[in-house]
Write a protein that holds these residues in place. Structure first.
Motif, mmCIF file in Angstrom:
data_model
loop_
_atom_site.group_PDB
_atom_site.id
_atom_site.type_symbol
_atom_site.label_atom_id
_atom_site.label_comp_id
_atom_site.label_asym_id
_atom_site.label_seq_id
_atom_site.Cartn_x
_atom_site.Cartn_y
_atom_site.Cartn_z
ATOM 1 N N ARG A 28 42.769 51.082 33.130
ATOM 2 C CA ARG A 28 43.036 51.048 31.694
ATOM 3 C C ARG A 28 41.781 50.814 30.853
ATOM 4 N N GLY A 29 40.623 50.798 31.490
ATOM 5 C CA GLY A 29 39.385 50.744 30.741
ATOM 6 C C GLY A 29 38.706 49.403 30.638
ATOM 7 N N ALA A 30 39.132 48.414 31.412
ATOM 8 C CA ALA A 30 38.471 47.109 31.374
ATOM 9 C C ALA A 30 37.073 47.205 31.984
ATOM 10 N N ASP A 31 36.207 46.280 31.618
ATOM 11 C CA ASP A 31 34.848 46.250 32.119
ATOM 12 C C ASP A 31 34.828 45.665 33.538
ATOM 13 N N SER A 32 34.386 46.453 34.486
ATOM 14 C CA SER A 32 34.407 46.032 35.887
ATOM 15 C C SER A 32 33.575 44.777 36.126
ATOM 16 N N ALA A 33 32.425 44.701 35.471
ATOM 17 C CA ALA A 33 31.551 43.540 35.674
ATOM 18 C C ALA A 33 32.238 42.261 35.223
ATOM 19 N N THR A 43 30.404 32.850 33.735
ATOM 20 C CA THR A 43 30.741 32.679 32.311
ATOM 21 C C THR A 43 31.067 33.998 31.624
ATOM 22 N N GLY A 44 30.570 35.103 32.164
ATOM 23 C CA GLY A 44 30.798 36.392 31.526
ATOM 24 C C GLY A 44 32.157 36.994 31.788
ATOM 25 N N GLY A 45 32.996 36.304 32.545
ATOM 26 C CA GLY A 45 34.333 36.813 32.818
ATOM 27 C C GLY A 45 35.196 36.817 31.567
ATOM 28 N N TYR A 46 36.248 37.591 31.595
ATOM 29 C CA TYR A 46 37.143 37.678 30.438
ATOM 30 C C TYR A 46 37.720 36.316 30.065
ATOM 31 N N ASN A 47 37.973 35.506 31.071
ATOM 32 C CA ASN A 47 38.506 34.172 30.817
ATOM 33 C C ASN A 47 37.448 33.116 31.139
ATOM 34 N N LYS A 48 36.174 33.517 30.953
ATOM 35 C CA LYS A 48 35.028 32.623 31.169
ATOM 36 C C LYS A 48 34.970 32.076 32.597
ATOM 37 N N GLY A 49 35.430 32.875 33.544
ATOM 38 C CA GLY A 49 35.347 32.467 34.941
ATOM 39 C C GLY A 49 36.371 31.431 35.338
ATOM 40 N N ARG A 50 37.381 31.215 34.506
ATOM 41 C CA ARG A 50 38.355 30.162 34.800
ATOM 42 C C ARG A 50 39.483 30.628 35.719
ATOM 43 N N SER A 51 39.518 31.910 36.025
ATOM 44 C CA SER A 51 40.576 32.404 36.904
ATOM 45 C C SER A 51 40.080 33.648 37.613
ATOM 46 N N VAL A 52 40.787 34.033 38.665
ATOM 47 C CA VAL A 52 40.461 35.287 39.341
ATOM 48 C C VAL A 52 40.895 36.448 38.446
ATOM 49 N N PRO A 53 40.640 37.726 38.826
ATOM 50 C CA PRO A 53 40.796 38.813 37.862
ATOM 51 C C PRO A 53 42.234 39.225 37.563
ATOM 52 N N PHE A 54 43.070 38.245 37.298
ATOM 53 C CA PHE A 54 44.419 38.555 36.866
ATOM 54 C C PHE A 54 44.514 38.469 35.353
ATOM 55 N N ILE A 55 43.410 38.138 34.713
ATOM 56 C CA ILE A 55 43.371 38.030 33.265
ATOM 57 C C ILE A 55 42.298 38.971 32.747
ATOM 58 N N GLY A 56 42.674 39.802 31.773
ATOM 59 C CA GLY A 56 41.722 40.730 31.176
ATOM 60 C C GLY A 56 42.019 40.907 29.707
ATOM 61 N N PRO A 57 41.550 41.986 29.107
ATOM 62 C CA PRO A 57 41.762 42.219 27.673
ATOM 63 C C PRO A 57 43.249 42.327 27.335
ATOM 64 N N LEU A 58 43.700 41.553 26.382
ATOM 65 C CA LEU A 58 45.117 41.560 26.019
ATOM 66 C C LEU A 58 45.555 42.882 25.410
ATOM 67 N N ARG A 243 30.729 53.241 46.251
ATOM 68 C CA ARG A 243 30.028 52.165 46.951
ATOM 69 C C ARG A 243 28.822 51.689 46.142
ATOM 70 N N SER A 244 28.074 52.628 45.596
ATOM 71 C CA SER A 244 26.892 52.271 44.800
ATOM 72 C C SER A 244 27.286 51.489 43.568
ATOM 73 N N PHE A 245 28.378 51.918 42.935
ATOM 74 C CA PHE A 245 28.841 51.238 41.725
ATOM 75 C C PHE A 245 29.235 49.795 42.031
ATOM 76 N N VAL A 246 29.978 49.604 43.113
ATOM 77 C CA VAL A 246 30.410 48.256 43.494
ATOM 78 C C VAL A 246 29.205 47.384 43.832
ATOM 79 N N THR A 247 28.269 47.931 44.606
ATOM 80 C CA THR A 247 27.076 47.178 44.996
ATOM 81 C C THR A 247 26.262 46.758 43.777
ATOM 82 N N MET A 248 26.034 47.676 42.859
ATOM 83 C CA MET A 248 25.252 47.379 41.663
ATOM 84 C C MET A 248 25.963 46.367 40.770
ATOM 85 N N THR A 249 27.288 46.501 40.665
ATOM 86 C CA THR A 249 28.051 45.565 39.838
ATOM 87 C C THR A 249 27.949 44.152 40.394
#
Length: 271
Positions: A28-33, A43-58, A243-249
Motif C-alpha cells: 500500500r505504499g509504506a516506507d520499507s525503511a 527512532t525512525g520507525g512509524y511508531n518510533k520503534g515502540r512496536s514491531v511492524p504492525f503499525i504504519g501510516p493510518l 535481495r539488494s533492496f532488502v540488504t541496502m535497507t
C-alpha cells in the motif's frame, strides 16, 4: 497472501493476520525503511520503534494488530465494514486470520453479525495446519469454509499456495461485498514452513510431510515463465533486485539511532 489484498482499492480497509502487515503495508505504499526500523527498535520507525511492524501510516486504511492476543482485529475489521455500510459507500474490508483463531468466540460473533447485517467484508482464514504448537488434528475436526453454511453465506476452500487461485476467489467475494450481498468466508489452505516465531525450536514438530510443497513465490514465477509472460532471466533479475533492496535497507536502518527513553511516548499519553 498477496492474492487476497492485491486487487483492493486504496480506500478499502484491510485487517491482515499478524504475519501479513509488513507485506500489506509495503503493497500500500509504506516506507520499507521505516517498517524495518520498527523491527529493530529505531527512532525512525512509524511508531518510533515502540512496536514491531504492525503499525504504519493510518491513512493506508490498515487495521493495526493491536494486542498480543491473536485474532483481536476481527471485531475491529467487522466494525469497519459496518461503517462502510452506514456511509452508503461500496468500500469493503478484507480480514485475514489463522486456523487457530477461527476457533475463537469473536470470530463466530463477528461472522454471524456480518452475515445478518450483510456487511461488506471478506474473511480469509490462512489455514497452515498449526496453531502455535498444536497440529490441526487436535483442534479442527472439519473444514473451516463449511462453517459458512451455518451463517447463510458463501464459503470456499482454495489452494493458499496458488496466488492466482486465491486472487480469483477473492475477486468473486469482493464483488459480492461491493454489491451489498454480504460477507464471504474463504479458507486458504497452506503450510507453515518454519516455527511460530523466529526463535521457535519446534521441538514439538516432526518432519513435515508437506515440506516438499513449492514456495508460492517460486510457483507463481514458474507459471509466468511457462505462460510466456516473463523469462527465467526476468525472474532472476527480480530476485536479485529484491535481495539488494532488502540488504541496502537493513544496512541503512541499522545506522539509525536506537529508540530510548525519549521515544517511550509518555508525553503523547499524559498531559
Amino acid at each position: 497472501m498477496v492474492g487476497a489484498f492485491c486487487d483492493l482499492r486504496p480506500e478499502d480497509a484491510v485487517a491482515p493476520h499478524y504475519r501479513d502487515p509488513f507485506v500489506v503495508y509495503i503493497m500500500r505504499g509504506a516506507d520499507s525503511a521505516r517498517l524495518v526500523a520498527q523491527v529493530l527498535g529505531k527512532t525512525g520507525g512509524y511508531n518510533k520503534g515502540r512496536s514491531v511492524p504492525f503499525i504504519g501510516p493510518l491513512d493506508l486504511q490498515i487495521v493495526p494488530w493491536v494486542a498480543g492476543d491473536l485474532g483481536t482485529s476481527i471485531g475491529v475489521a467487522t466494525g469497519a465494514a459496518l461503517a462502510f455500510l452506514q456511509e452508503g459507500s461500496d468500500r469493503v474490508c478484507v480480514c485475514s486470520f489463522g486456523d487457530g483463531t477461527s476457533n475463537r468466540g469473536d470470530f463466530h460473533e463477528s461472522v454471524n453479525l456480518a452475515a445478518n447485517w450483510r456487511l461488506p467484508i471478506v474473511y480469509v482464514c490462512q489455514n497452515n495446519r498449526w496453531a502455535i504448537s498444536q497440529p490441526a488434528k487436535d483442534y479442527l475436526s472439519a473444514s473451516i469454509a463449511r462453517r459458512a453454511v451455518g451463517y447463510g453465506i458463501p464459503g470456499f476452500e482454495v489452494d493458499g499456495n496458488d496466488l492466482e487461485a486465491v486472487r480469483q476467489t477473492m475477486t468473486q467475494a469482493i464483488s459480492r461485498a461491493r454489491e451489498g450481498k454480504g460477507p464471504t468466508l474463504i479458507e486458504a489452505k497452506t503450510w507453515r514452513a518454519k516455527g511460530h516465531w523466529a526463535g521457535d525450536p519446534q521441538s514439538y514438530r516432526t518432519i513435515d510431510a508437506e515440506t516438499h510443497l513449492i514456495d508460492p513465490l517460486a510457483r507463481h514465477a514458474d507459471r509466468l515463465v511457462r505462460q510466456g509472460e516473463a523469462s527465467t532471466a526476468d525472474m532472476d533479475r527480480l530476485r536479485d533486485a529484491a535481495r539488494s533492496f532488502v540488504t541496502m535497507t537493513l544496512q541503512t536502518v541499522r545506522a539509525w539511532p536506537d529508540a530510548g527513553v525519549g521515544e517511550l511516548g509518555l508525553d503523547e499519553v499524559y498531559p
